[in-house]
Design a protein around this motif. Structure first.
Motif, PDB file in Angstrom:
ATOM      1  N   THR A   1       0.940  -1.080  -0.092  1.00  0.00           N
ATOM      2  CA  THR A   1       0.113  -0.139   0.043  1.00  0.00           C
ATOM      3  C   THR A   1       0.929   1.096   0.007  1.00  0.00           C
ATOM      4  OG1 THR A   1      -1.651  -1.267   1.350  1.00  0.00           O
ATOM      5  CG2 THR A   1      -1.748   1.344   1.119  1.00  0.00           C
ATOM      6  N   ALA A   2       0.285   2.231  -0.839  1.00  0.00           N
ATOM      7  CA  ALA A   2       1.349   3.481  -0.889  1.00  0.00           C
ATOM      8  C   ALA A   2       1.461   4.166   0.496  1.00  0.00           C
ATOM      9  CB  ALA A   2       0.433   4.446  -1.708  1.00  0.00           C
ATOM     10  N   MET A   3       2.415   4.833   0.851  1.00  0.00           N
ATOM     11  CA  MET A   3       2.868   5.352   2.072  1.00  0.00           C
ATOM     12  C   MET A   3       1.858   6.431   2.529  1.00  0.00           C
ATOM     13  SD  MET A   3       4.816   5.147   4.774  1.00  0.00           S
ATOM     14  CE  MET A   3       6.485   4.723   4.148  1.00  0.00           C
ATOM     15  N   PHE A   4       1.160   7.153   1.549  1.00  0.00           N
ATOM     16  CA  PHE A   4      -0.034   8.034   1.896  1.00  0.00           C
ATOM     17  C   PHE A   4      -1.059   7.612   2.495  1.00  0.00           C
ATOM     18  CE2 PHE A   4      -3.653  10.401   0.463  1.00  0.00           C
ATOM     19  CZ  PHE A   4      -3.618  11.464   1.045  1.00  0.00           C
ATOM     20  N   PHE A   5      -1.263   6.540   1.952  1.00  0.00           N
ATOM     21  CA  PHE A   5      -2.504   5.666   2.288  1.00  0.00           C
ATOM     22  C   PHE A   5      -2.469   5.066   3.856  1.00  0.00           C
ATOM     23  CE2 PHE A   5      -3.560   5.904  -2.258  1.00  0.00           C
ATOM     24  CZ  PHE A   5      -4.784   6.519  -2.038  1.00  0.00           C
ATOM     25  N   ALA A   6      -1.063   4.633   3.911  1.00  0.00           N
ATOM     26  CA  ALA A   6      -0.875   4.110   5.328  1.00  0.00           C
ATOM     27  C   ALA A   6      -1.132   5.088   6.417  1.00  0.00           C
ATOM     28  CB  ALA A   6       0.411   3.261   5.237  1.00  0.00           C
ATOM     29  N   ILE A   7      -0.309   6.266   6.168  1.00  0.00           N
ATOM     30  CA  ILE A   7      -0.315   7.368   6.890  1.00  0.00           C
ATOM     31  C   ILE A   7      -1.842   7.819   7.310  1.00  0.00           C
ATOM     32  CG2 ILE A   7       0.334   9.658   7.119  1.00  0.00           C
ATOM     33  CD1 ILE A   7       2.749   8.997   5.609  1.00  0.00           C
ATOM     34  N   LEU A   8      -2.684   7.749   6.113  1.00  0.00           N
ATOM     35  CA  LEU A   8      -3.978   8.209   6.175  1.00  0.00           C
ATOM     36  C   LEU A   8      -4.621   7.341   6.998  1.00  0.00           C
ATOM     37  CD1 LEU A   8      -6.056  10.630   5.416  1.00  0.00           C
ATOM     38  CD2 LEU A   8      -6.393   9.202   3.449  1.00  0.00           C
ATOM     39  N   ALA A   9      -4.484   5.962   6.877  1.00  0.00           N
ATOM     40  CA  ALA A   9      -5.354   5.045   7.796  1.00  0.00           C
ATOM     41  C   ALA A   9      -4.954   5.086   9.158  1.00  0.00           C
ATOM     42  CB  ALA A   9      -5.082   3.673   7.049  1.00  0.00           C
ATOM     43  N   SER A  10      -3.528   5.349   9.347  1.00  0.00           N
ATOM     44  CA  SER A  10      -2.872   5.438  10.737  1.00  0.00           C
ATOM     45  C   SER A  10      -3.714   6.628  11.343  1.00  0.00           C
ATOM     46  CB  SER A  10      -1.658   5.377  10.576  1.00  0.00           C
ATOM     47  OG  SER A  10      -0.923   4.001   9.976  1.00  0.00           O
ATOM     48  N   TRP A  11      -3.479   7.758  10.763  1.00  0.00           N
ATOM     49  CA  TRP A  11      -4.096   8.901  11.619  1.00  0.00           C
ATOM     50  C   TRP A  11      -5.431   8.698  11.914  1.00  0.00           C
ATOM     51  CZ3 TRP A  11      -2.114  13.571   8.509  1.00  0.00           C
ATOM     52  CH2 TRP A  11      -0.473  13.940   8.821  1.00  0.00           C
ATOM     53  N   SER A  12      -6.295   7.968  11.078  1.00  0.00           N
ATOM     54  CA  SER A  12      -7.818   7.588  11.205  1.00  0.00           C
ATOM     55  C   SER A  12      -8.097   6.831  12.349  1.00  0.00           C
ATOM     56  CB  SER A  12      -8.107   7.168  10.105  1.00  0.00           C
ATOM     57  OG  SER A  12      -8.331   7.945   8.681  1.00  0.00           O
ATOM     58  N   ILE A  13      -7.145   5.858  12.377  1.00  0.00           N
ATOM     59  CA  ILE A  13      -7.317   5.080  13.468  1.00  0.00           C
ATOM     60  C   ILE A  13      -6.962   5.578  14.779  1.00  0.00           C
ATOM     61  CG2 ILE A  13      -6.362   2.784  14.533  1.00  0.00           C
ATOM     62  CD1 ILE A  13      -6.120   1.784  11.603  1.00  0.00           C
ATOM     63  N   ALA A  14      -5.880   6.348  14.534  1.00  0.00           N
ATOM     64  CA  ALA A  14      -5.191   6.917  16.079  1.00  0.00           C
ATOM     65  C   ALA A  14      -6.273   7.979  16.517  1.00  0.00           C
ATOM     66  CB  ALA A  14      -4.135   7.573  15.648  1.00  0.00           C
ATOM     67  N   PHE A  15      -7.093   8.564  15.776  1.00  0.00           N
ATOM     68  CA  PHE A  15      -8.253   9.404  16.390  1.00  0.00           C
ATOM     69  C   PHE A  15      -8.965   8.736  17.245  1.00  0.00           C
ATOM     70  CE2 PHE A  15     -12.603  10.371  16.298  1.00  0.00           C
ATOM     71  CZ  PHE A  15     -12.554  11.640  16.524  1.00  0.00           C
TER      72      PHE A  15
END
Length: 117
Positions: free
Chosen positions: A36-50
């Motif tokens: 998975t592209a790094m951008f999507f990994a970061i976006l998913a991680s931030w969403s989960i971290a919320f």
């Protein structure tokens, strides 16, 4: 007398445990999907971290009425290790070795000193 926790003492622990599950997935869940592209990994991680923050912040606020901040932080670290072991084995399919277990046990032993009177 057997050991028991009041609801005020138990709720922060439960909330920290659940928040840690979210945070472990935010930090390490993407390692199972390295294509998975790094951008999507970061976006998913931030969403989960919320969701992790939605539990961790109130857990610490509520917990501060029962525990010191040093005790709250120590609980968080021990809970992190417990959650991480389960996550590593069941999600990432990695083995936990005796060296890992001994190291984690020593951390838990050190953490026990924070709770001594």
């Amino acid at each position: 007398m057997p050991f028991s926790l009041s609801p005020a003492a138990l709720w922060p622990i439960v909330m920290l445990f659940i928040s840690n599950i979210f945070m472990t997935f935010a930090w390490y869940g993407h390692l199972k999907h390295k294509s998975t592209a790094m951008f999507f990994a970061i976006l998913a991680s931030w969403s989960i971290a919320f969701f992790e923050y939605c539990l961790a912040v109130p857990a610490n606020r509520i917990g501060s009425t029962v525990y010191s901040t040093a005790q709250l932080k120590t609980m968080q670290e021990v809970i992190t290790l417990v959650v991480f072991v389960g996550f590593s084995v069941f999600w990432l399919k990695e083995s936990i070795t005796w060296n890992h277990m001994i190291g984690f046990a020593l951390i838990a032993l050190g953490a026990s000193f924070v709770f001594r009177a």
